[in-house]
Design an enzyme around this catalytic site. Structure first.
Site, mmCIF file in Angstrom:
data_model
loop_
_atom_site.group_PDB
_atom_site.id
_atom_site.type_symbol
_atom_site.label_atom_id
_atom_site.label_comp_id
_atom_site.label_asym_id
_atom_site.label_seq_id
_atom_site.Cartn_x
_atom_site.Cartn_y
_atom_site.Cartn_z
ATOM 1 C CD GLU A 96 -2.729 -1.283 -0.087
ATOM 2 O OE1 GLU A 96 -2.943 -0.265 -0.781
ATOM 3 O OE2 GLU A 96 -3.118 -2.418 -0.431
ATOM 4 C CG HIS A 99 -0.916 1.571 -4.382
ATOM 5 N ND1 HIS A 99 -0.772 1.298 -5.729
ATOM 6 C CD2 HIS A 99 -1.514 0.497 -3.834
ATOM 7 C CE1 HIS A 99 -1.263 0.090 -5.985
ATOM 8 N NE2 HIS A 99 -1.716 -0.417 -4.845
#
Length: 227
Positions: A96, A99
């Site tokens: 995550e 990203h």
């Protein structure tokens, strides 16, 4: 008949991939990181190591609900990842954050996917009804079916653009986990395996969306020929 064989095959593959992913994460959730870091600590370290200080790491309810929100710059980790000290938690947290790094570096596929979000959101809200109406009125008002196909095509495009975004985020995560020493020779392959299993779910979803799109196109072409 050919379409239904493909559709059933993709549905079965999706179930198998999802089940495999669940088993992988359950197994790797039982293997602790040698340094004792939680998913939150891993995420914060990766962000800071990449010079990112304006992204907040938060906890979100649910299982495998982890995501990065570029709108408010938050890395949202499920509770088991946020508080967990395991290979799975570290892999998901780093992914995550991958990203977030993409966002900070203006990664082109992520920018394209973000630009499509309003379009896909609009399409998802109405395309089921448009396609249903289009099938009912195919012979009298084929334009409605064509509009539904265009809406569905936007969601299919979104699924395929998602693939390089997710794969790249995992590559960034694994490279950082290795270089930072979060994983070692014993744990790194397991982190890579967990993220690879997660990536397969996006591949299957994209293929399923493409198969459904082709089905609607065949319906439209068949209806046009009948006129």
């Amino acid at each position: 008949m050919t379409y239904w064989i493909i559709f059933i095959g993709i549905s079965l593959l999706s179930w198998l991939v999802s089940s495999r992913l669940q088993r992988k994460f359950e197994a790797y959730s039982q293997i602790p990181l040698p340094n004792g870091m939680t998913g939150r600590e891993v995420a914060e370290k990766m962000l800071h190591d990449n010079g990112i200080y304006d992204v907040t790491v938060t906890s979100t309810p649910g299982h495998l609900t982890d995501h990065y929100n570029p709108a408010n710059k938050t890395v949202n980790l499920s509770e088991s990842v946020y508080y967990g000290n395991s290979i799975a938690a570290a892999a998901v947290a780093a992914h995550e954050c991958g990203h977030a790094v993409q966002h900070a570096r203006a990664y082109a596929p992520l920018k394209l996917r973000s630009a499509l979000v309003p379009v896909v959101s609009f399409a998802s809200n109405i395309m089921v009804w448009v396609l249903l109406g289009g099938m009912l009125l195919l012979h009298s008002f084929p334009q409605l079916m064509l509009f539904g196909i265009i809406l569905f095509a936007s969601t299919t495009l979104f699924s395929f653009i998602t693939l390089p975004v997710e794969i790249n985020a995992s590559q960034r995560a694994l490279a950082w986990l290795n270089c930072s020493g979060i994983t070692n020779s014993y744990t790194h392959d397991k982190a890579a395996d967990a993220l690879k299993s997660a990536a397969y779910t996006y591949v299957v979803a994209a293929l399923g969306s493409l198969a459904t799109l082709l089905y609607y196109i065949m319906l439209f072409i068949g209806g046009s020929r009948d006129e």
